[in-house]
Design a protein around this motif. Structure first.
Motif, PDB file in Angstrom:
ATOM      1  N   VAL A  43       0.845  -1.191   0.000  1.00  8.52           N
ATOM      2  CA  VAL A  43       0.000   0.000   0.000  1.00  8.52           C
ATOM      3  C   VAL A  43       0.882   1.243   0.000  1.00  8.52           C
ATOM      4  N   VAL A  44       0.578   2.195  -0.870  1.00  9.58           N
ATOM      5  CA  VAL A  44       1.321   3.451  -0.893  1.00  9.58           C
ATOM      6  C   VAL A  44       0.867   4.303   0.289  1.00  9.58           C
ATOM      7  N   GLU A  45       1.789   4.570   1.216  1.00  5.51           N
ATOM      8  CA  GLU A  45       1.492   5.341   2.416  1.00  5.51           C
ATOM      9  C   GLU A  45       2.494   6.486   2.542  1.00  5.51           C
ATOM     10  N   ALA A  58      -1.465   9.579   4.991  1.00  4.80           N
ATOM     11  CA  ALA A  58      -2.275   9.417   3.775  1.00  4.80           C
ATOM     12  C   ALA A  58      -1.983   8.059   3.172  1.00  4.80           C
ATOM     13  N   ASN A  59      -2.986   7.475   2.522  1.00  2.93           N
ATOM     14  CA  ASN A  59      -2.716   6.300   1.692  1.00  2.93           C
ATOM     15  C   ASN A  59      -3.480   6.386   0.387  1.00  2.93           C
ATOM     16  N   VAL A  60      -3.092   5.530  -0.549  1.00  2.00           N
ATOM     17  CA  VAL A  60      -3.602   5.610  -1.918  1.00  2.00           C
ATOM     18  C   VAL A  60      -4.242   4.286  -2.311  1.00  2.00           C
ATOM     19  N   GLU A  94       2.668  13.602  -5.419  1.00  2.00           N
ATOM     20  CA  GLU A  94       3.927  13.308  -6.110  1.00  2.00           C
ATOM     21  C   GLU A  94       4.127  11.808  -6.314  1.00  2.00           C
ATOM     22  N   ARG A  95       3.451  11.008  -5.495  1.00  5.22           N
ATOM     23  CA  ARG A  95       3.603   9.547  -5.567  1.00  5.22           C
ATOM     24  C   ARG A  95       2.613   8.893  -6.517  1.00  5.22           C
TER      25      ARG A  95
END
Length: 289
Positions: A43-45, A58-60, A94-95
């Motif tokens: 998970v992108v965090e 935040a997560n995505v 940015e991610r």
């Protein structure tokens, strides 16, 4: 600012922030799927820290099919008004490549201000509706003779629930495209009660599901019309109302004082059905982009 983290200490700190934000704002800052993603591998965090303390998270949720990626974020109430929200948003954007949606649960004034400062505009609205129980009185539940209405019998029902869910919500960015894992997670949850999952079949085809209503009872004794799904081939038969009403009677019989549900702001047919059953708007979540 962080990469993926899986330690119990990290998950515990994010849980503290989520609980504090919920108490302060009166609304949970992250949706169910985002909460499930906290600390999970892959998970992108992203985090913001003060000193060595995480104060923002935040997560995505990745993009799927034609749906954009979704960002959900929160700042510890004790560390707000210091630019952390904008810092967190910019770092998360940015991610993520391509189009995104940033959820503002409750669409609170601070979230509106952050969205405006970042040049974002509202793209989607998710309404929270509520209805008191037992007053006003619920309409009587009358099941037509050509239908069979029963509750969940166990894993043998899962394949049909999955099929109807993915047909009914093929358009939905979160609810569509489920796999068996999503069913297993929910039936294995502490809140799950098989007596609160209602299934409707044609009497002539008792093995082919027409629709279902999955109810939920939260820890604060608030009931929820969690998921109502109807096979597109069975639309126009009043199944949405029938299934919703069955669940409402079940929740009322459990002694709950109030019930909530979530519905897309542009779903006129569902809003009409729920309005006739006594639901009124309670809150709104907005996705900015």
């Amino acid at each position: 600012m962080g990469a993926e983290r899986t330690s119990p200490e990290f998950v515990g700190r994010i849980t503290e922030i989520l609980q504090a934000a919920t108490r302060t704002d009166g609304v949970a800052p992250l949706g169910e799927q985002a909460v499930k993603g906290v600390g999970r591998p892959g998970v992108v965090e992203v985090t913001v820290v003060e000193g060595d303390v995480v104060v923002g998270y935040a997560n995505v949720t990745p993009a799927r099919d034609d749906e954009p990626a979704m960002i959900e974020l929160v700042v510890d109430p004790d560390h707000r008004r210091r630019g952390h929200g904008r810092q967190l948003l910019d770092a998360t954007l940015e991610r993520v490549a391509g189009d995104v949606r940033i959820w503002a649960h409750g669409d609170l004034p601070a979230a509106k201000a952050l969205a405006a400062a970042a040049g974002l505009t509202a793209k989607r609205e998710l309404l929270q509706l509520r209805r008191p129980l037992p007053d006003p009185a619920l309409p009587e539940l009358v099941v037509p003779g050509d239908l069979v209405l029963r509750t969940y019998a166990g894993p043998s029902d899962d394949a049909e629930i999955l099929r109807v869910n993915n047909v009914a919500f093929a358009w939905h960015p979160e609810q569509g495209g489920w796999e068996s894992q999503q069913i297993d997670e929910r039936t294995g949850s502490s809140w799950f009660d098989p007596a609160g999952l209602f299934l409707a079949f044609a009497a002539a085809e008792p093995d082919r599901l027409l629709g279902f209503h999955w109810t939920k009872v939260h820890s604060d004794s608030l009931g929820e019309v969690y998921i109502v799904g109807v096979d597109s081939a069975a639309q126009g038969r009043g199944l949405g109302r029938l299934l919703t009403l069955a669940g409402l009677h079940y929740l009322a019989d459990r002694g709950l004082a109030e019930v909530e549900l979530y519905v897309e702001g542009d779903n006129a047919a569902a809003l009409n059905t729920y309005g006739k059953l006594g639901f009124e708007q309670y809150a709104i979540d907005v996705a900015y982009g």
